[in-house]
Scaffold this motif. Structure first.
Motif, PDB file in Angstrom:
ATOM      1  N   ILE A 165       0.805  -1.225   0.000  1.00 41.33           N
ATOM      2  CA  ILE A 165       0.000   0.000   0.000  1.00 41.33           C
ATOM      3  C   ILE A 165       0.835   1.270   0.000  1.00 41.33           C
ATOM      4  CG2 ILE A 165      -2.002  -1.071   1.090  1.00 41.33           C
ATOM      5  CD1 ILE A 165      -1.059   0.098   3.771  1.00 41.33           C
ATOM      6  N   TRP A 166       2.163   1.132  -0.011  1.00 43.03           N
ATOM      7  CA  TRP A 166       3.011   2.323   0.125  1.00 43.03           C
ATOM      8  C   TRP A 166       2.869   3.262  -1.069  1.00 43.03           C
ATOM      9  CZ3 TRP A 166       4.980   4.039   4.416  1.00 43.03           C
ATOM     10  CH2 TRP A 166       5.920   5.081   4.381  1.00 43.03           C
ATOM     11  N   SER A 167       2.708   2.707  -2.260  1.00 38.67           N
ATOM     12  CA  SER A 167       2.603   3.548  -3.460  1.00 38.67           C
ATOM     13  C   SER A 167       1.167   3.890  -3.814  1.00 38.67           C
ATOM     14  CB  SER A 167       3.261   2.842  -4.654  1.00 38.67           C
ATOM     15  OG  SER A 167       4.644   2.665  -4.427  1.00 38.67           O
ATOM     16  N   THR A 168       0.229   3.030  -3.441  1.00 36.37           N
ATOM     17  CA  THR A 168      -1.169   3.242  -3.840  1.00 36.37           C
ATOM     18  C   THR A 168      -1.994   3.968  -2.778  1.00 36.37           C
ATOM     19  OG1 THR A 168      -1.743   1.042  -3.008  1.00 36.37           O
ATOM     20  CG2 THR A 168      -1.149   1.224  -5.336  1.00 36.37           C
ATOM     21  N   LYS A 169      -1.646   3.750  -1.510  1.00 37.52           N
ATOM     22  CA  LYS A 169      -2.367   4.396  -0.404  1.00 37.52           C
ATOM     23  C   LYS A 169      -1.332   4.962   0.570  1.00 37.52           C
ATOM     24  CE  LYS A 169      -6.187   1.073  -0.725  1.00 37.52           C
ATOM     25  NZ  LYS A 169      -6.978   0.050   0.004  1.00 37.52           N
ATOM     26  N   THR A 170      -0.524   5.861   0.066  1.00 44.53           N
ATOM     27  CA  THR A 170       0.659   6.297   0.813  1.00 44.53           C
ATOM     28  C   THR A 170       0.308   6.955   2.141  1.00 44.53           C
ATOM     29  OG1 THR A 170       1.703   6.686  -1.332  1.00 44.53           O
ATOM     30  CG2 THR A 170       2.837   7.522   0.604  1.00 44.53           C
ATOM     31  N   VAL A 215       6.000   9.934  -3.312  1.00 46.22           N
ATOM     32  CA  VAL A 215       5.107   8.991  -3.995  1.00 46.22           C
ATOM     33  C   VAL A 215       3.640   9.327  -3.800  1.00 46.22           C
ATOM     34  CG1 VAL A 215       6.733   7.101  -3.827  1.00 46.22           C
ATOM     35  CG2 VAL A 215       5.082   7.426  -1.999  1.00 46.22           C
ATOM     36  N   ARG A 216       3.353  10.158  -2.808  1.00 42.46           N
ATOM     37  CA  ARG A 216       1.952  10.431  -2.511  1.00 42.46           C
ATOM     38  C   ARG A 216       1.354  11.375  -3.548  1.00 42.46           C
ATOM     39  NH1 ARG A 216       2.025  12.080   2.909  1.00 42.46           N
ATOM     40  NH2 ARG A 216       2.656  14.141   2.221  1.00 42.46           N
ATOM     41  N   ARG A 217       0.236  11.008  -4.098  1.00 41.81           N
ATOM     42  CA  ARG A 217      -0.512  11.882  -4.991  1.00 41.81           C
ATOM     43  C   ARG A 217      -1.552  12.611  -4.158  1.00 41.81           C
ATOM     44  NH1 ARG A 217      -3.786   9.558  -8.045  1.00 41.81           N
ATOM     45  NH2 ARG A 217      -3.927  11.150  -9.650  1.00 41.81           N
ATOM     46  N   VAL A 218      -1.319  13.908  -3.923  1.00 40.67           N
ATOM     47  CA  VAL A 218      -2.235  14.684  -3.103  1.00 40.67           C
ATOM     48  C   VAL A 218      -3.432  15.098  -3.948  1.00 40.67           C
ATOM     49  CG1 VAL A 218      -2.513  16.747  -1.704  1.00 40.67           C
ATOM     50  CG2 VAL A 218      -0.332  15.531  -1.705  1.00 40.67           C
TER      51      VAL A 218
END
Length: 414
Positions: A165-170, A215-218
């Motif tokens: 989940i680190w890249s998809t739900k950071t 990596v987080r997409r805000v």
């Protein structure tokens, strides 16, 4: 059985035979009788030139009472230790500590997590916080490490939880990591694990996982450009229902939707034109005093005339506030692709782009924490009055037709 011990144990003997003190049985074993008649076993020994008394348990009066035969056996075991140069008291203490440590190390991660949450619950702002901990751990951590000994959790197992989940739900993954770290620190303090914390970011996971910010997409809440708001306002006023009225109040106060929907009449001072949101309902945990503009006051007076309970925006059932979904449905019905929360961004951009009000005033209006003392200063005294001026200007921009006309003319020229 020696006469003194036999007589002391026999409650039918005369009182002189049950006198307080030590009654010898032999080989260092004594029956100790207190002034109140309580009886217990004591093993008296000498080691390294020092005399010591070792309690062996109660002789009577409880379900855990030690019989004479058991006391003699315990004394014999202790005497053997003394003969071998071992202090039986220290030996027993070490054994008890080892047993406690073994029990602690048998604690599973889930047991440690539940114990930690229980210990922290009273210090957390509300029950929702504890629930969030439990839900995220049940969803992401427990399936992988919940039934494992907390002392066995290592870097590999932590990565097994976080990597998917680190890249998809950071953002969620970052919270899970922090919660696992706190639980493992708690377990270490309880003696249930040893060594470094494998969930710690700095110096541990930072060497393996990319930083959350990279990596987080805000995804920001969709907001309406402030130039379009004056034209949007009369369309909103034409909408029926409590959802539309709640959205109006949200826009006029620039407050969070949860603060608005949870608003109670006892928080509103109509004479003072102030709405005081209590600390327990604020994200910051601080009271938030909201100056009420003329349009906000007019809306509240209309709502007060049809008041049915203490909620300013009541739901369909008595004692329940309006659902957040109702405001969203209002916007959907108007075919406006924004969120209720997004109007806070509209307000913030309007302040920055079109006014001379200080940055700190806008931040205080949004109840953003910029230091407790600073926030307090802006919410009280002269700074609060400056916020009142700002919210008055905002309400005028939102509600007065002349601003909508200006926007329409600009649109024609383009």
């Amino acid at each position: 059985m020696p006469k003194r011990v036999a007589s002391a144990l026999n409650s039918r003997k005369v009182q002189t035979e049950q006198r307080p003190g030590l009654h010898a049985d032999g080989d260092g074993l004594y029956l100790q009788v207190t002034n109140t008649g309580t009886k217990s076993w004591t093993f008296r020994f000498q080691i390294n030139g020092r005399r010591r008394d070792m309690g062996l348990g109660p002789a009577a009066g409880t379900s855990s009472a030690v019989s004479l035969a058991e006391a003699r056996q315990l004394a014999a075991q202790a005497k053997t230790l003394v003969r071998n140069g071992v202090d039986p008291i220290e030996h027993r203490t070490a054994r008890q500590a080892a047993t406690a440590t073994a029990a602690a190390k048998a604690m599973t991660f889930k047991q440690a997590a539940e114990a930690y949450i229980d210990s922290m619950r009273s210090g957390w702002r509300n029950a929702k916080h504890a629930s969030q901990w439990s839900v995220t751990l049940e969803t992401y951590a427990y399936p992988e490490i919940g039934n494992l000994a907390v002392g066995a959790v290592d870097n590999g197992l932590v990565l097994k939880v976080l990597s998917p989940i680190w890249s998809t739900k950071t953002e969620t993954a970052s919270r899970v990591r922090g919660r696992i770290e706190a639980i493992l620190d708690y377990a270490a303090a309880r003696g249930a694990r040893e060594g470094d914390n494998p969930a710690r970011w700095k110096g541990v996971l930072s060497k393996i996982l990319p930083a959350p910010g990279k990596v987080r997409r805000v995804v920001h809440h969709a907001s309406l450009p402030y130039a379009e708001l004056p034209a949007f306002w009369p369309k909103l006023q034409m909408q029926d229902g409590m959802g539309a009225r709640a959205l109006e109040f949200t826009i006029l106060t620039a407050c969070r939707t949860g603060e608005v929907l949870g608003g109670r009449w006892h928080e509103v001072d109509l004479d003072g034109r102030v709405w005081a949101v209590p600390p327990e309902r604020m994200k910051s945990g601080l009271e938030h005093r909201v100056p009420l503009s003329d349009p906000a006051m007019a809306l509240l007076r209309k709502l007060a005339a049809v008041r049915i309970d203490d909620f300013v925006f009541p739901g369909q059932r008595e004692g329940v506030s309006l659902s957040r979904m109702v405001m969203k449905l209002t916007l959907r019905r108007m075919k406006v692709d924004v969120t209720p929360h997004g109007f806070r961004a509209t307000f913030r951009t309007w302040v920055a782009d079109t006014t001379g009000f200080a940055h700190e005033l806008a931040e205080a209006a949004l109840a953003h924490t910029i230091g407790d003392k600073t926030v307090a200063a802006y919410q009280r005294g002269t700074m609060f009055e400056k916020r009142r001026e700002m919210m008055k200007a905002w309400a005028e921009f939102v509600t007065e037709p002349k601003y909508a006309m200006v926007v329409q003319l600009v649109g024609i020229e383009r």
